[in-house]
Design an enzyme around this catalytic site. Structure first.
Site, PDB file in Angstrom:
ATOM      1  N   CYS A   1       0.803  -1.278   0.447  1.00  0.00           N
ATOM      2  CA  CYS A   1       0.192   0.139   0.034  1.00  0.00           C
ATOM      3  C   CYS A   1       0.810   1.007   0.076  1.00  0.00           C
ATOM      4  O   CYS A   1       0.403   1.811  -0.369  1.00  0.00           O
ATOM      5  CB  CYS A   1      -1.054  -0.755   1.045  1.00  0.00           C
ATOM      6  SG  CYS A   1      -2.311  -1.278   0.727  1.00  0.00           S
ATOM      7  N   THR A   2       1.767   1.091   0.864  1.00  0.00           N
ATOM      8  CA  THR A   2       3.230   2.099  -0.132  1.00  0.00           C
ATOM      9  C   THR A   2       3.513   2.522  -1.027  1.00  0.00           C
ATOM     10  O   THR A   2       3.636   4.060  -1.470  1.00  0.00           O
ATOM     11  CB  THR A   2       4.025   1.813   1.579  1.00  0.00           C
ATOM     12  OG1 THR A   2       4.047   2.588   2.251  1.00  0.00           O
ATOM     13  CG2 THR A   2       5.160   3.112   1.023  1.00  0.00           C
TER      14      THR A   2
END
Length: 217
Positions: free
Chosen positions: A45-46
């Site tokens: 998700c980063t």
């Protein structure tokens, strides 16, 4: 709750990295993309948040407002945003909901107990200016989302909303489209005077002209 296509996207009010947000007011008359993350400081998700931020001009070109969601606090969001900037070379330019009380997660069915009852799954909702849900996607934790595909679908939705057409498999903007079976040949001649290729009576392929799309607006 299961969110279905054509349903009005549920409204909500929630804290975010950019203050309190009422969802429908935030969207206004724009298209929207709401996408969730299991929690802050997760590796895939980063990269995804940075990818969405890099597409800022593409979202604006299509009049799309994006908004992320995680079940962590605004304080964690701020620290995560700094990690994203340092590791991905991209600052966030859109709000991320701080859904610590799971108001939005529950409303949109983002918690799948059989997968993990403690975090949200990685969902995507595309919402049109009438606040109708037009696309839903749910990704596994290990596979990063392809936001170019989400842009492609938005291009298709915006095009087909203006013209009596559908887009075929793997379609890209500028490529031929399919005339709706609901449109008779007589009506199609008026709408598509450039003509089309009929592979079958139900499969008529046409190249859209700019003036055709403009006339349909």
């Amino acid at each position: 709750m299961t969110i279905q296509l054509g349903q009005t996207a549920p409204d909500f009010e929630q804290d975010s990295s950019r203050g309190r947000i009422r969802f429908h007011d935030y969207l206004g008359s724009s298209w929207g993309v709401l996408f969730s993350h299991p929690k802050d400081f997760t590796p895939v998700c980063t990269t995804e948040l940075a990818a969405v931020a890099r597409l800022e001009l593409e979202w604006k070109k299509r009049d799309v407002k994006v908004i992320g969601l995680s079940v962590d606090s605004t304080e964690n969001h701020a620290s995560w945003a700094e990690d994203i900037r340092e590791t991905q070379g991209q600052s966030l330019n859109f709000p991320v909901l701080a859904d610590k009380d799971r108001t939005v997660s529950s409303l949109y069915g983002m918690v799948h107990p059989e997968a993990d009852p403690s975090v949200t799954v990685r969902s995507v909702f595309v919402i049109d200016p009438n606040k109708k849900v037009r696309l839903t996607l749910t990704y596994p934790p290990s596979a990063g989302r392809n936001f170019a595909e989400i842009l492609r679908v938005i291009d298709s939705l915006q095009l087909t909303d203006k013209n009596k057409v559908s887009t075929p498999s793997d379609w890209q903007p500028g490529q031929p489209v399919i005339i709706s079976p609901a449109l008779s040949n007589e009506d199609a001649k008026v709408r598509f005077p450039q003509g089309w290729k009929e592979l079958r009576p139900y499969l008529r392929v046409v190249e859209l002209r700019d003036e055709t799309a403009q006339a349909a607006e």
